[in-house]
Design a protein around this motif. Structure first.
Motif, PDB file in Angstrom:
ATOM      1  N   LEU A  70       0.830  -1.206   0.000  1.00 29.20           N
ATOM      2  CA  LEU A  70       0.000   0.000   0.000  1.00 29.20           C
ATOM      3  C   LEU A  70       0.864   1.255   0.000  1.00 29.20           C
ATOM      4  N   ALA A  71       1.988   1.216   0.708  1.00 31.49           N
ATOM      5  CA  ALA A  71       2.856   2.390   0.781  1.00 31.49           C
ATOM      6  C   ALA A  71       3.508   2.699  -0.558  1.00 31.49           C
ATOM      7  N   PHE A  72       3.906   1.662  -1.293  1.00 31.12           N
ATOM      8  CA  PHE A  72       4.695   1.869  -2.510  1.00 31.12           C
ATOM      9  C   PHE A  72       3.893   1.751  -3.805  1.00 31.12           C
ATOM     10  N   ARG A  73       2.678   1.226  -3.759  1.00 28.06           N
ATOM     11  CA  ARG A  73       1.897   1.034  -4.982  1.00 28.06           C
ATOM     12  C   ARG A  73       0.697   1.972  -5.102  1.00 28.06           C
ATOM     13  N   THR A  74       0.196   2.482  -3.983  1.00 29.16           N
ATOM     14  CA  THR A  74      -0.980   3.352  -4.049  1.00 29.16           C
ATOM     15  C   THR A  74      -0.771   4.572  -4.946  1.00 29.16           C
ATOM     16  N   PRO A  75       0.367   5.294  -4.836  1.00 32.74           N
ATOM     17  CA  PRO A  75       0.514   6.458  -5.723  1.00 32.74           C
ATOM     18  C   PRO A  75       0.574   6.115  -7.199  1.00 32.74           C
ATOM     19  N   THR A  76       1.051   4.914  -7.531  1.00 30.21           N
ATOM     20  CA  THR A  76       1.117   4.525  -8.944  1.00 30.21           C
ATOM     21  C   THR A  76      -0.272   4.444  -9.561  1.00 30.21           C
ATOM     22  N   VAL A  77      -1.268   4.103  -8.755  1.00 30.17           N
ATOM     23  CA  VAL A  77      -2.641   4.020  -9.257  1.00 30.17           C
ATOM     24  C   VAL A  77      -3.122   5.385  -9.722  1.00 30.17           C
ATOM     25  N   TRP A  78      -2.936   6.413  -8.868  1.00 31.05           N
ATOM     26  CA  TRP A  78      -3.467   7.712  -9.291  1.00 31.05           C
ATOM     27  C   TRP A  78      -2.576   8.382 -10.339  1.00 31.05           C
ATOM     28  N   ILE A  79      -1.267   8.057 -10.326  1.00 27.70           N
ATOM     29  CA  ILE A  79      -0.391   8.649 -11.345  1.00 27.70           C
ATOM     30  C   ILE A  79      -0.844   8.234 -12.745  1.00 27.70           C
ATOM     31  N   PHE A  80      -1.107   6.941 -12.925  1.00 21.00           N
ATOM     32  CA  PHE A  80      -1.495   6.444 -14.242  1.00 21.00           C
ATOM     33  C   PHE A  80      -3.002   6.533 -14.484  1.00 21.00           C
ATOM     34  N   SER A  81      -3.700   7.181 -13.562  1.00 21.45           N
ATOM     35  CA  SER A  81      -5.114   7.491 -13.784  1.00 21.45           C
ATOM     36  C   SER A  81      -5.309   8.948 -14.168  1.00 21.45           C
TER      37      SER A  81
END
Length: 334
Positions: free
Chosen positions: A104-115
């Motif tokens: 959750l710490a390292f993957r959550t921002p990737t979701v909104w970046i590529f959204s």
């Protein structure tokens, strides 16, 4: 006296055992995703350049295109493998929770970046977004599985907690590092002002609108905050000596070592002098912080590493403690 034939609370029931198996499968899938992106990077730029970029010996995007992975992906891969292999052991709930929190710490921002709109032109955009979504959903599943397992077993302490002295020492070190990391973030908030770097520069580097060192990497300032928060959580868990303190603390210790070592190598690659004379005070403090980061990681890893436990009762070979010799009945005290 009636005999109690109930299953001890520390023995997983059939549903709990099934849940742990599902957790192992989830970790295996997440590990396979990480490995697939690493293999892609190996194929794109070669094994040497990929590993050298992870270690900081080659500046990201300078000699080749931006990689999908970086040193944090190596940490996540190791975490998934460990959680997968230990899911059905007594430490299973702790390692599954540890894997969930780091994901959750390292993957959550990737979701909104590529959204967002600004990432539309990124290579492998859809696959990167699906990978990030799979990571976050997998982490949520691991949280549910671990918490369900604790409810079904009826006992949260399914694994031995760390010893008091090492646990408190590790907690203090993690808390101190968290305070230092938060102090740097407050400094960066002040430093990255509209006058020097443009409006919203700190926020952009927090949400990922600024430069990244890999496609799957969390934004730099997000990473600083995330690790600081995890260190605070791990410190509290160490002070109260829960089994999760060992798994999470060791994972954070390894993460600090990897990040610190990669940063040192990156500074050397960028020809930033590692000296304490004739350089700005900020640079000296940054170097000291990096050394502290590595030292805290090494010491925490050693303090929380499982070691040999002294048996509850020693004696001649073949002698059993009273609890075993009398089927669980203890003789009354004189």
């Amino acid at each position: 006296m009636a005999m109690n034939d109930a299953v001890p609370p520390t023995v997983p029931t059939a549903p709990a055992s099934t849940a742990r198996l599902v957790g192992a499968v989830v970790c295996g899938v997440l590990a396979a995703l990480e490995l697939a992106w690493m293999v892609k990077d190996f194929g794109d730029v070669g094994l040497h350049d990929t590993v050298w970029t992870w270690s900081g010996g080659m500046l990201p995007g300078q000699h080749h295109g931006l990689l999908a992975t970086n040193h944090l992906d190596v940490v996540l891969l190791a975490v998934y493998v460990i959680a997968c292999c230990t899911a059905r052991k007594p430490v299973g709930p702790s390692t599954l929770l540890m894997a969930a929190l780091l994901t959750l710490a390292f993957r959550t921002p990737t979701v909104w970046i590529f959204s967002t709109d600004w990432a539309d032109g990124a290579p492998d955009h859809t696959r990167l977004l699906l990978t990030a979504l799979a990571g976050v959903l997998g982490a949520i599943a691991l949280l549910v599985i671990a918490l369900t397992d604790r409810r079904l077993t009826g006992n949260a302490a399914t694994a031995a907690p760390p010893r008091l002295g090492p646990a408190v020492t590790a907690g203090v070190l993690l808390a101190v590092y968290a305070l230092v990391s938060l102090a740097w973030q407050l400094y960066y908030m002040h430093e990255y002002t509209a006058d020097r770097y443009g409006p919203g520069s700190y926020w952009n580097m927090f949400i990922g609108k600024g430069p990244l060192n890999s496609l799957l990497a969390p934004p730099p300032f997000w990473t600083g905050w995330a690790i600081a928060v995890l260190c605070v959580v791990s410190a509290v868990l160490a002070f109260i000596r829960t089994p999760l303190a060992r798994a999470l603390g060791m994972a954070l210790g390894a993460t600090l070592i990897v990040i610190g070592a990669a940063t040192l190598t990156l500074l050397a690659t960028a020809h930033v002098p590692f000296a304490f004379h004739g350089v700005p005070t900020r640079m000296i403090l940054e170097h000291v912080t990096i050394l502290m980061e590595i030292a805290v990681g090494v010491v925490v890893l050693c303090l929380l590493a499982p070691g040999d436990r002294r048996p509850a009762m020693t004696g001649l070979p073949g002698l059993q403690p009273p609890a075993q010799a009398y089927g669980g009945w203890n003789p009354p005290a004189p």
